[in-house]
Design an enzyme around this catalytic site. Structure first.
Site, PDB file in Angstrom:
ATOM      1  CB  CYS A  67      -5.212   3.891   9.230  1.00 29.60           C
ATOM      2  SG  CYS A  67      -6.577   3.855   8.052  1.00 29.60           S
ATOM      3  NE  ARG A  90      -0.128   0.685   9.305  1.00 26.67           N
ATOM      4  CZ  ARG A  90      -0.181  -0.534   9.827  1.00 26.67           C
ATOM      5  NH1 ARG A  90       0.926  -1.211  10.038  1.00 26.67           N
ATOM      6  NH2 ARG A  90      -1.330  -1.097  10.133  1.00 26.67           N
ATOM      7  CD1 TRP A  95      -5.259   4.552   1.648  1.00 30.55           C
ATOM      8  CD2 TRP A  95      -6.716   2.919   2.067  1.00 30.55           C
ATOM      9  NE1 TRP A  95      -5.506   3.907   0.466  1.00 30.55           N
ATOM     10  CE2 TRP A  95      -6.387   2.906   0.694  1.00 30.55           C
ATOM     11  CE3 TRP A  95      -7.617   1.977   2.552  1.00 30.55           C
ATOM     12  CZ2 TRP A  95      -6.942   1.984  -0.197  1.00 30.55           C
ATOM     13  CZ3 TRP A  95      -8.173   1.063   1.676  1.00 30.55           C
ATOM     14  CH2 TRP A  95      -7.834   1.071   0.314  1.00 30.55           C
ATOM     15  CG  ASN A 145      -5.780   1.853  12.232  1.00 28.12           C
ATOM     16  OD1 ASN A 145      -6.013   2.985  11.856  1.00 28.12           O
ATOM     17  ND2 ASN A 145      -4.551   1.398  12.410  1.00 28.12           N
ATOM     18  N   GLY A 146      -9.850   0.128  11.392  1.00 28.32           N
ATOM     19  CA  GLY A 146     -10.865  -0.921  11.317  1.00 28.32           C
ATOM     20  C   GLY A 146     -12.154  -0.377  10.736  1.00 28.32           C
ATOM     21  CD  GLU A 200       4.277 -10.175  -7.459  1.00 30.60           C
ATOM     22  OE1 GLU A 200       4.935  -9.347  -6.799  1.00 30.60           O
ATOM     23  OE2 GLU A 200       3.051 -10.360  -7.280  1.00 30.60           O
ATOM     24  CE  LYS A 239       4.997  -5.928  -6.430  1.00 30.80           C
ATOM     25  NZ  LYS A 239       4.068  -6.926  -6.255  1.00 30.80           N
ATOM     26  CD  GLU A 266       1.107  -3.943  -6.266  1.00 31.94           C
ATOM     27  OE1 GLU A 266       0.469  -4.236  -5.245  1.00 31.94           O
ATOM     28  OE2 GLU A 266       2.277  -4.321  -6.457  1.00 31.94           O
ATOM     29  CG  HIS A 268      -8.475 -19.730 -25.709  1.00 26.98           C
ATOM     30  ND1 HIS A 268      -9.302 -20.416 -26.576  1.00 26.98           N
ATOM     31  CD2 HIS A 268      -7.446 -20.562 -25.415  1.00 26.98           C
ATOM     32  CE1 HIS A 268      -8.809 -21.627 -26.787  1.00 26.98           C
ATOM     33  NE2 HIS A 268      -7.677 -21.740 -26.102  1.00 26.98           N
ATOM     34  CE  LYS A 275       4.562  -3.922   2.830  1.00 22.72           C
ATOM     35  NZ  LYS A 275       5.080  -4.399   1.545  1.00 22.72           N
TER      36      LYS A 275
END
Length: 621
Positions: free
Chosen positions: A2, A28, A88, A112-113, A494, A498, A501, A517, A616
């Site tokens: 946040c 963020r 968030w 935050n936290g 990756e 991407k 996301e 498999h 972020k």
């Protein structure tokens, strides 16, 4: 994750500074926003408050910052002291009542936290007659502080006393009706608090870009510390309540570097910044004449390294999977890769012969920080790879190899990922040289390859139009499969990450040899399969996997080495990239996958820079 901003001064309206700072923290990720601004008694009608007292007014809104700005246009706030927040959701769903700032009595806070003893504190406070107005853990902190203020404590004493009751990580700023001439901040755990020093004004934020337009002189609050911000400056208080002093750090970032610079979106800008970011990360670390590497003074020592443990989350984890190949093949050192969130719970066998390498763009990733501490507790040396100076992970490491990607605003990481691989390459190369695994002539060759990498990335970026054309053919697809072997397997992972996301398309990365498999059951004419088929010892095996896809009517998009004409007969689309040897070609191969994800997302109309539900910097477990 946040965003926090705070301001006290004379030259600016608090509302303007807070909104501007929160806008610079939008990268963020957030789902609501709000501000609390103090008006002194002179501005409160009929007030007979004591000097310094007044009233805190709060405005909040769900959704994007523009919604909060609309609220403030309808009901503006005056005053030159305030705190702001973009949230968030962790405790309580996204809603106006759960948005920060939260108030209890005379106290308002942004936080935050996560408060881990949330349930027991809530039960205790409700038993004492306190009424909860939200579903958040943050509100409990406001109640604790307000209790102490009502009992006669000043704001700093109340904050310190309340923090002794909290379990978990937190970074927060508190305002009080009764003490409106200062803000008190506190920090413990992964969430950062940055203090800015101005002329007759003080600032705080959860990240540097928020306050960079106003000051370059910054102090980074440490765990257990408190700060009192006033027009006269910032006073630091240690965990024992004693004043302490620390020289500010002069931040050299140019605010313009955090702007889009002519690109449509931050992610696009950051993809195209990769040649520069890699060049800056290499910097002066390559000693061509000596065929050696200077790791900014990091000495590895003469004692043999028993084992390397790489720990990270998300994209950084995939950079570590690439790193495993580098450390084992270039330096000959056994290497394990762990998701940081799992590392400490499996009770890893670590001792003083081991090196733990935490990797984090922000340097504040909570799980990675916990893994770092687990490694140190067991006696391992910690060498972190991070993009952020003075971050918690950087401060708690024995040594830090900084990447120099610069600010990365897009939530989906691009230049941070490629510079992290370069960081692994530099460490592995140095280790291989030092332990005699890489002779001088081979070291010189590896150095030359790394020096060519930025130029090769530049040439690959010229494929942008071609990749956009391919994206136009496939952006309506609902599933993608990405295949790679060897060092290209994590690149496939990756690439899939991407795409999912930022486009919200289901995408899966797989080791190509494992396709038969399970995933082969999914392949049909509707599923594009991206196959990384660059030259190398596993090329023939990858081609065999590719042909299995084609034989089941799968649509193949191949990433291949320039000059490979035969693959055009085996794939529906081919993206050709330059060859830079066994290791660094992996960095080049990820670039067209980034571009593919970007263009597919743009064509689908999603929010590329701020994908839904993502943040972020993840500063809670």
């Amino acid at each position: 994750m946040c965003g926090i901003v705070g301001f006290i001064g004379r030259e600016h309206r608090a509302m303007d500074v807070l909104i501007d700072g929160l806008r610079r923290l939008e990268y963020r990720g957030y789902d609501s926003a709000g501000v609390a601004i103090f008006n002194d008694g002179a501005h409160v009608e009929g007030s007979d408050a004591v000097p310094g007292a007044g009233r805190i007014d709060i405005r909040r809104a769900i959704g994007k910052l523009a919604n909060l700005e609309g609220v403030l246009r309808d009901a503006p706030l005056t005053g030159q002291v305030g705190i702001g927040h973009t949230r968030w959701a962790t405790h309580g769903k996204p809603s106006e009542r759960n948005a920060h700032p939260h108030r209890s009595g005379s106290v308002a806070i942004v936080h935050n936290g996560i408060v881990e003893n949330y349930r027991s504190l809530r039960t205790e406070l409700e038993a004492a007659g306190r009424t909860m107005e939200s579903d958040t853990d943050t509100e409990l902190i406001a109640h604790l502080i307000d209790q102490r203020v009502e009992a006669g404590d000043d704001l700093l004493t109340a904050v310190r006393s309340s923090c002794s009751r909290l379990d978990g990580s937190y970074a927060f700023a508190a305002l009080c009706d009764r003490f409106g001439d200062h803000i008190v901040a506190a920090k413990n755990g992964g969430s950062p608090i940055i203090l800015g020093l101005g002329e007759k004004e003080s600032f705080l934020a959860s990240d540097i870009p928020a306050i960079l337009p106003y000051t370059r002189q910054m102090i980074f609050l440490r765990d257990g510390e408190f700060a009192v911000l006033s027009q006269d400056g910032v006073e630091l208080i240690d965990a024992d309540g004693r004043p302490t002093e620390r020289e500010p750090v002069a931040i050299q970032w140019d605010p313009v570097s955090a702007e889009k610079g002519g690109y449509d979106r931050f992610m696009q800008k950051e993809i195209f910044e990769q040649p520069r970011a890699i060049m800056d990360t290499i910097g002066t670390r390559l000693l061509e004449e000596e065929c050696d590497v200077d790791l900014d003074g990091i000495e590895l020592g003469q004692k043999p390294i028993g084992r390397i443990h790489l720990v990270a989350c998300g994209t950084a984890y995939y950079s570590c999977m690439v790193g495993k190949y580098l450390y084992e093949q270039m330096a000959g050192i056994p290497t394990e890769v762990d998701l940081a969130s799992e590392f400490r719970y499996r009770q890893p066998a670590i001792d003083a012969s081991c090196i733990v390498v935490p990797v984090s763009q922000s340097g504040e990733t909570a799980d990675t920080l916990a893994a770092l501490r687990e490694g140190k507790k067991k006696g391992a040396r910690v060498i972190s790879i991070s993009n952020t100076r003075e971050s918690t992970i950087a401060r708690e490491s024995d040594d830090v190899l900084y990447t120099h990607a610069g600010p990365e605003i897009g939530v989906a990481s691009t230049k941070a990922f490629t510079t992290q691989i370069v960081g692994h390459y530099l460490l592995a190369l140095k280790m291989g040289i030092q332990n005699g695994r890489i002779p001088k002539d081979q070291a010189g060759q590896r150095i030359q390859e790394l020096m060519r990498l930025p130029r090769f990335i530049e040439s690959t970026l010229r494929l942008d139009d071609e990749v956009r054309r391919i994206a136009q053919k496939f952006f309506h697809s609902t599933n993608f499969l990405f295949l790679g072997r060897g060092i290209m397997y994590p690149i496939a992972l990756e690439g899939a990450l991407k795409l999912k996301e930022i486009s919200y398309i289901h995408a899966e990365g797989y080791a190509a040899g494992e396709m038969k498999h399970g995933p082969i059951a999914l392949i049909d004419e509707n599923m594009p399969v991206v196959v990384i088929a660059t030259d190398g010892p596993l090329y023939d095996k990858v081609i065999s996997n590719l042909e299995q896809v084609r034989s089941r009517d799968g649509v193949v998009i191949a990433v291949a080495t320039e000059g490979n004409e035969e693959i055009a007969d085996k794939a529906n689309e081919v993206i050709y990239i330059p060859d830079l040897g066994s290791y660094l070609t992996s960095v080049i191969a990820v670039v067209p996958l980034q571009l593919l994800a970007y263009h597919v997302a743009v064509l689908k109309g999603t929010d590329v820079d701020q994908p839904r539900n993502l943040a972020k910097s993840v500063t809670v477990e």
